[in-house]
Design an enzyme around this catalytic site. Structure first.
Site, PDB file in Angstrom:
ATOM      1  CG  ASP A   2      -8.087 -25.880 -56.442  1.00  0.00           C
ATOM      2  OD1 ASP A   2      -6.915 -25.454 -56.391  1.00  0.00           O
ATOM      3  OD2 ASP A   2      -8.793 -26.065 -55.427  1.00  0.00           O
ATOM      4  CG  HIS A  35      -7.027 -21.199 -53.479  1.00  0.00           C
ATOM      5  ND1 HIS A  35      -7.969 -21.553 -54.415  1.00  0.00           N
ATOM      6  CD2 HIS A  35      -6.194 -22.266 -53.384  1.00  0.00           C
ATOM      7  CE1 HIS A  35      -7.721 -22.777 -54.854  1.00  0.00           C
ATOM      8  NE2 HIS A  35      -6.641 -23.236 -54.246  1.00  0.00           N
ATOM      9  NE  ARG A  89      -8.047 -29.723 -54.227  1.00  0.00           N
ATOM     10  CZ  ARG A  89      -7.269 -29.368 -55.243  1.00  0.00           C
ATOM     11  NH1 ARG A  89      -6.394 -28.392 -55.102  1.00  0.00           N
ATOM     12  NH2 ARG A  89      -7.348 -29.988 -56.399  1.00  0.00           N
TER      13      ARG A  89
HETATM   14  C1  OGA Z   1      -5.410 -26.283 -52.511  1.00  0.00           C
HETATM   15  C2  OGA Z   1      -4.393 -25.228 -52.321  1.00  0.00           C
HETATM   16  C3  OGA Z   1      -3.281 -23.960 -50.621  1.00  0.00           C
HETATM   17  C4  OGA Z   1      -2.817 -24.173 -49.220  1.00  0.00           C
HETATM   18  O1  OGA Z   1      -5.659 -27.037 -51.571  1.00  0.00           O
HETATM   19  O2  OGA Z   1      -6.006 -26.344 -53.601  1.00  0.00           O
HETATM   20  O3  OGA Z   1      -4.049 -24.550 -53.239  1.00  0.00           O
HETATM   21  O4  OGA Z   1      -2.657 -23.154 -48.521  1.00  0.00           O
HETATM   22  N1  OGA Z   1      -3.964 -25.085 -51.070  1.00  0.00           N
HETATM   23  O5  OGA Z   1      -2.626 -25.321 -48.822  1.00  0.00           O
HETATM   24 MN    MN Z   2      -5.472 -24.908 -54.982  1.00  0.00          MN
END
Ligand code: OGA
Ligand code: MN
Length: 287
Positions: A105, A257, A273
């Site tokens: 991020d 991710h 988040r």
């Molecule tokens: C985040 C992201 C991925 C998801 O929340 O930073 O990349 O699977 N999420 O929601």
């Molecule tokens: Mn992310």
């Protein structure tokens, strides 16, 4: 205190049991969670039921929180919370394909977040997993020649490139002049020494790393592609299958991710988040 830390089959993921994150936590519990976080990079909590205030309060134990450069995705009532929802819940613009590419991020800021805490409110019964890659393990598994090649390299990160790609696909509104002015190049080492553990990790990602400084474009592109492809080999990846009430907190320096597809017509997927500001290393040095 009843807190349990259980390693999953992966090298960098632990499930934490015996704690209700909606309750105020004592310092010993917070410290145990923090320690488990540095030991594992990714912590999974199941069956949580948090208000927005409680999500923010829990996150605040680990540092100061930050918002996002795209304000349309922040909850008006709690701008510390970013909403990733295909239905645009809470007065927030729907976010289609949020994070559906390998990234860490906000690495396009000078001091990227130390971590994020993602809470699954409504999740599809199939698909919509989040994949995580262990960037410590990925670094350690590189051959010596590649380690030498990247040892003192610096990478350029920028949000503009990613945002425009998504906007071209019709998945983002056109950027405002203010946003374009804000999205400047920043530099980070390709190999990051983790401020808490002192372990090295690869710190480039497909989302926001645009080039490696000092290399010709072709060579830079090829190297970035090779490093990213290497990092997401199955042996470094954990796939989180969401259940409602799950919380996943990740160390944003030592993991990448990627969101995976699901049937967005048929199913709602709504996640909240919080994002914890990074530190520049002084705290680690002073500790
Ligand atoms: C985040 C992201 C991925 C998801 O929340 O930073 O990349 O699977 N999420 O929601
Ligand atoms: Mn992310």
């Amino acid at each position: 205190m009843g807190l349990s830390v259980t390693r999953t089959g992966n090298t960098f993921v632990a499930e934490i049991g015996g704690v209700d994150l909606a309750q105020p936590l004592d310092e010993a519990t917070v410290e145990a969670i923090r320690q488990a976080w540095w030991d594992n990079s990714i912590l999974v909590f199941r069956g949580q039921n948090l208000t927005q205030e409680q999500h923010v309060a829990f996150s605040g134990h680990f540092g100061e929180l930050q918002g996002h450069t795209v304000k349309d995705w922040l909850l008006p009532t709690h701008p510390e919370i970013l909403v990733l929802s295909n239905r645009g819940r809470g007065g927030v613009k729907p976010l289609e394909n949020g994070g559906a590419y390998w990234h860490s991020d906000i690495t396009y800021q000078a001091v990227p977040p130390m971590g994020s805490i993602l809470y699954g409110l409504t999740v599809p019964p199939e698909g919509g997993d989040t994949l995580y890659a262990d960037m410590h393990a990925a670094y350690e598994a590189l051959d010596e020649e590649t380690k030498a090649l990247i040892a003192d390299r610096v990478a350029i990160h920028n949000y503009k490139h990613r945002y425009l790609l998504m906007a071209e696909g019709g998945r983002r509104p056109d950027p405002t002049p203010e946003q374009l002015a804000e999205w400047q190049d920043v530099e980070h080492p390709v190999v990051l020494v983790h401020p808490e553990s002192g372990r090295k990790c690869l710190f480039v990602n497909e989302g926001f790393t645009v080039s490696i400084k000092g290399l010709e474009k072709e060579e830079s592109d090829a190297l970035l592609q090779r490093l990213c492809a290497h990092s997401v080999k199955p042996q470094f990846v954990y796939a989180h299958k969401w259940r409602p009430g799950d919380i996943v907190m990740w160390d944003n320096r030592s993991t990448m991710h990627c969101a995976t597809p699901y049937d967005a017509e048929k199913y709602e997927r709504t996640m909240h988040r919080t994002t914890i500001k990074g530190i520049t290393g002084q705290r680690a040095a002073a500790a």
